[in-house]
Design a protein around this motif. Structure first.
Motif, PDB file in Angstrom:
ATOM      1  N   ILE A 169     -42.779 -15.559 -39.759  1.00  0.00           N
ATOM      2  CA  ILE A 169     -42.130 -15.723 -38.459  1.00  0.00           C
ATOM      3  C   ILE A 169     -40.954 -16.684 -38.633  1.00  0.00           C
ATOM      4  O   ILE A 169     -41.127 -17.907 -38.697  1.00  0.00           O
ATOM      5  CB  ILE A 169     -43.108 -16.266 -37.397  1.00  0.00           C
ATOM      6  N   ALA A 170     -39.754 -16.143 -38.743  1.00  0.00           N
ATOM      7  CA  ALA A 170     -38.558 -16.954 -38.970  1.00  0.00           C
ATOM      8  C   ALA A 170     -37.933 -17.369 -37.641  1.00  0.00           C
ATOM      9  O   ALA A 170     -38.150 -16.720 -36.612  1.00  0.00           O
ATOM     10  CB  ALA A 170     -37.542 -16.150 -39.790  1.00  0.00           C
ATOM     11  N   PRO A 171     -37.174 -18.467 -37.632  1.00  0.00           N
ATOM     12  CA  PRO A 171     -36.503 -18.885 -36.394  1.00  0.00           C
ATOM     13  C   PRO A 171     -35.533 -17.808 -35.910  1.00  0.00           C
ATOM     14  O   PRO A 171     -34.902 -17.114 -36.710  1.00  0.00           O
ATOM     15  CB  PRO A 171     -35.739 -20.150 -36.810  1.00  0.00           C
ATOM     16  N   LYS A 172     -35.424 -17.685 -34.607  1.00  0.00           N
ATOM     17  CA  LYS A 172     -34.497 -16.721 -34.021  1.00  0.00           C
ATOM     18  C   LYS A 172     -33.150 -17.384 -33.762  1.00  0.00           C
ATOM     19  O   LYS A 172     -32.994 -18.594 -33.901  1.00  0.00           O
ATOM     20  CB  LYS A 172     -35.082 -16.167 -32.711  1.00  0.00           C
ATOM     21  N   ALA A 173     -32.189 -16.574 -33.365  1.00  0.00           N
ATOM     22  CA  ALA A 173     -30.890 -17.112 -32.987  1.00  0.00           C
ATOM     23  C   ALA A 173     -31.018 -17.894 -31.683  1.00  0.00           C
ATOM     24  O   ALA A 173     -31.906 -17.640 -30.874  1.00  0.00           O
ATOM     25  CB  ALA A 173     -29.885 -15.977 -32.824  1.00  0.00           C
ATOM     26  N   ALA A 174     -30.133 -18.860 -31.500  1.00  0.00           N
ATOM     27  CA  ALA A 174     -30.105 -19.616 -30.248  1.00  0.00           C
ATOM     28  C   ALA A 174     -29.755 -18.702 -29.092  1.00  0.00           C
ATOM     29  O   ALA A 174     -29.138 -17.630 -29.266  1.00  0.00           O
ATOM     30  CB  ALA A 174     -29.093 -20.755 -30.353  1.00  0.00           C
TER      31      ALA A 174
END
Length: 275
Positions: free
Chosen positions: A265-270
């Motif tokens: 689960i990678a960080p999403k875009a702002a």
């Protein structure tokens, strides 16, 4: 352990500032008198390599930079993730004749501003909004004509590891206007020299110059390809550091993000992106 970490951090910062201030004054005076010179660049390289050695010896932070073969021989833009002051040490030597995109306010700092301008630093006045782009492009073209490589941090500021990413359109405007390849750079330095932390963490800070993105892509296709390349490799470098074992305990918030990354689960875009 925390006391030892604090002492090692203090020793490095003492070394860093004691030599950075006089070097900035010397290079600034040299720039006022003679502009960009081999002497000034030699001092800049000394500053970089001495700080890399000091980080290793005093703070236990090793440096691993790979992929410089991906930098084209001709003009290009180097677009890097930005987490730490270490990033400058990693990127500058590969650029050979660097031209940073930097905030106009930094150029007003006595001596530092003159030193930066001697190295073809391209000022951008964010208070002008979109009107700042034409001047930035003009200055960037001039720097490329002088043999420089443009260096830009596409998110505009340092980001903590695994924060939502936010790739602004300044790098897109450069890509459109200059028609040169863009070399993405991924790194994990924020795990060891944090954005707002006075304490350094021992380990191996890594940077990777990735294959260049050729000119000619559409605006959104380029922006998506750039962010995908940098974020994917940055997350991989962060996972490597975590797998090796971070030397000191991390905050519960970062540990949660690291555990989520291990689960894929990678960080999403702002949510919002500033132009």
């Amino acid at each position: 352990m925390l006391i030892v970490r604090a002492i090692r951090s203090l020793l490095f910062y003492a070394f860093f500032y004691v030599q950075t201030v006089p070097l900035a004054i010397i290079v600034g005076l040299s720039a006022i008198l003679a502009g960009r010179t081999r002497f000034g660049w030699g001092l800049a390289l000394y500053w970089i390599h001495s700080n890399i050695v000091a980080l290793r010896v005093l703070a236990g932070i090793r440096t691993d930079v790979q992929g410089m073969e991906n930098i084209p021989d001709g003009p290009c833009i180097i677009a890097s993730k930005h987490m730490s002051d270490w990033d400058i040490f990693a990127i500058l030597p590969g650029a050979r004749r660097p031209a940073f995109i930097a905030k106009k306010e930094l150029m007003d700092i006595p001596f530092f501003g003159k030193a930066a301008m001697a190295f073809d630093t391209i000022r951008i006045d964010r208070s002008q909004g979109g009107d700042a782009i034409p001047l930035m492009l003009s200055d960037a073209r001039g720097a490329l004509d002088r043999g420089s490589r443009i260096i830009i941090f596409p998110e505009g500021t340092r980001k903590a590891p695994l924060e939502p990413h936010d790739y602004r359109y300044g790098v897109v405007r450069l890509y459109e206007g200059l028609n040169v390849p863009v070399v993405p750079v991924a790194l994990n330095s924020g795990l060891f020299w944090g954005r707002n932390s006075l304490l350094l963490r021992s380990g191996t800070a890594r940077a990777r110059f990735l294959p260049a993105i050729p000119p000619g892509l559409g605006v959104e296709a380029f922006r998506a390809r750039l962010s995908e390349a940098i974020e994917t490799e940055t997350n991989r470098l962060i996972r490597i550091a975590d797998d090796e074992g971070l030397a000191e305990p991390v905050s519960p918030q970062l540990r949660e993000k690291l555990d989520r990354l291990k689960q894929g689960i990678a960080p999403k875009a702002a949510d919002t992106t500033i132009s």
